[in-house]
Design a protein around this motif. Structure first.
Motif, PDB file in Angstrom:
ATOM      1  N   ARG A 164      -6.722  -3.512   8.220  1.00 17.75           N
ATOM      2  CA  ARG A 164      -7.361  -3.839   6.948  1.00 17.75           C
ATOM      3  C   ARG A 164      -7.917  -5.260   7.014  1.00 17.75           C
ATOM      4  O   ARG A 164      -7.316  -6.137   7.624  1.00 17.75           O
TER       5      ARG A 164
ATOM      6  N   HIS B 100       0.844  -1.189   0.000  1.00 21.18           N
ATOM      7  CA  HIS B 100       0.000   0.000   0.000  1.00 21.18           C
ATOM      8  C   HIS B 100       0.883   1.243   0.000  1.00 21.18           C
ATOM      9  O   HIS B 100       1.634   1.484   0.929  1.00 21.18           O
TER      10      HIS B 100
ATOM     11  N   THR C 206      -9.077   2.872  11.783  1.00 19.10           N
ATOM     12  CA  THR C 206      -7.823   3.566  12.072  1.00 19.10           C
ATOM     13  C   THR C 206      -7.849   4.095  13.502  1.00 19.10           C
ATOM     14  O   THR C 206      -8.842   4.677  13.946  1.00 19.10           O
TER      15      THR C 206
ATOM     16  N   SER D 122     -13.385   3.267   8.423  1.00 19.94           N
ATOM     17  CA  SER D 122     -13.191   3.702   7.044  1.00 19.94           C
ATOM     18  C   SER D 122     -14.445   3.589   6.190  1.00 19.94           C
ATOM     19  O   SER D 122     -14.708   4.439   5.341  1.00 19.94           O
TER      20      SER D 122
ATOM     21  N   GLN E 212      -8.919  -4.265   2.478  1.00 23.59           N
ATOM     22  CA  GLN E 212      -9.689  -3.035   2.510  1.00 23.59           C
ATOM     23  C   GLN E 212      -9.563  -2.357   3.871  1.00 23.59           C
ATOM     24  O   GLN E 212      -9.703  -3.009   4.904  1.00 23.59           O
ATOM     25  N   PRO E 213      -9.291  -1.035   3.890  1.00 22.77           N
ATOM     26  CA  PRO E 213      -9.189  -0.317   5.173  1.00 22.77           C
ATOM     27  C   PRO E 213     -10.472  -0.478   5.984  1.00 22.77           C
ATOM     28  O   PRO E 213     -11.581  -0.340   5.455  1.00 22.77           O
TER      29      PRO E 213
END
Length: 246
Positions: free
Chosen positions: A175, A128, A183, A206, A179-180
């Protein structure tokens, strides 16, 4: 001159300077519902790579009495998580894949409460671009690790951004299947050199953009080691008394 700083040993998450046993309080809100927590942690005096962390839910009333207890042995690569809700007869162990989720009805992640990176995570070369160049800062170094559970489970990937000046994880990205998902980020540090727990932490989901801000509402107060061997409610009461007397 080029910046040649490199990441050294990472200090424990939510540390409190030289205190080896301590407690502090945290507040947040889920929607319009205020929530209050009390965190207590002890590092083993003989083996500082072992830590016990207990998080108590104080508010809302429906969750009061809920707690999560995390036992870590960094050197041995072990981590045990137990959780208790008032509706349970006894604390239940949290299965390893579920330790990457959150405490029920909260936005508190088990992973974010741990003193060190989860021992089941394995290093992986990140693919990423945003992980390699966070804000273009040379003072932050990313470390990406993945958890591969049974084939029926999604692949989980955790990237931690280490602040090289403080030697602390300042941001963590989870992730799922690439996919995020979530956070965790320190938005206000607790003092020069990271000698206090963070004052403010923000969590963002996210997919929905939902944000939760956690605010430390007390200083870290020393606790006697012995209270960690007492029943959970006695530990909670001892921590509350120390905070009330500060």
């Amino acid at each position: 001159m080029d910046d040649v700083r490199v990441a050294g040993p990472v200090r424990p998450n939510l540390r409190a300077g030289r205190l080896t046993a301590y407690t502090f309080s945290v507040e947040t809100a889920i929607g319009r519902n205020p929530m209050r927590y009390l965190l207590a942690r002890r590092f083993d005096g003989e083996r500082p790579t072992r830590a016990t962390t207990v998080l108590f839910v104080l508010q809302p009333a429906v969750l009061s009495g809920t707690y999560v207890r995390i036992e870590e042995d960094k050197l041995a690569g072990r981590c045990q998580v137990h959780t208790f809700l008032p509706t349970m007869a006894a604390p239940l162990p949290v299965a390893e894949p579920l330790t990457f989720d959150c405490l029920p009805l909260t936005d508190v992640s088990y992973l974010d409460l741990m003193a060190w990176s989860h021992p089941a995570l394995r290093p992986v070369e990140t693919t990423h671009a945003e992980d390699r160049n966070l804000d273009g800062s040379a003072a932050v170094a990313p470390d990406t690790r993945h958890y591969l559970g049974p084939p029926s489970l999604p692949t989980l990937e955790v990237t931690e951004f280490v602040d090289l000046d403080r030697g602390l994880v300042s941001r963590r990205l989870l992730r799922r299947d690439g996919q995020p998902l979530r956070t965790w980020e320190i938005t206000e540090h607790g003092g020069a050199g990271g000698e206090e727990p963070p004052r403010r932490i923000e969590v963002c989901r996210s997919r929905t953009g939902h944000r939760t801000e956690f605010i430390r509402t007390s200083p870290a107060v020393a606790l006697p080691d012995g209270v960690f061997t007492r029943p959970p409610m006695q530990l909670r009461h001892a921590a509350e008394e120390r905070l009330d007397r500060r």
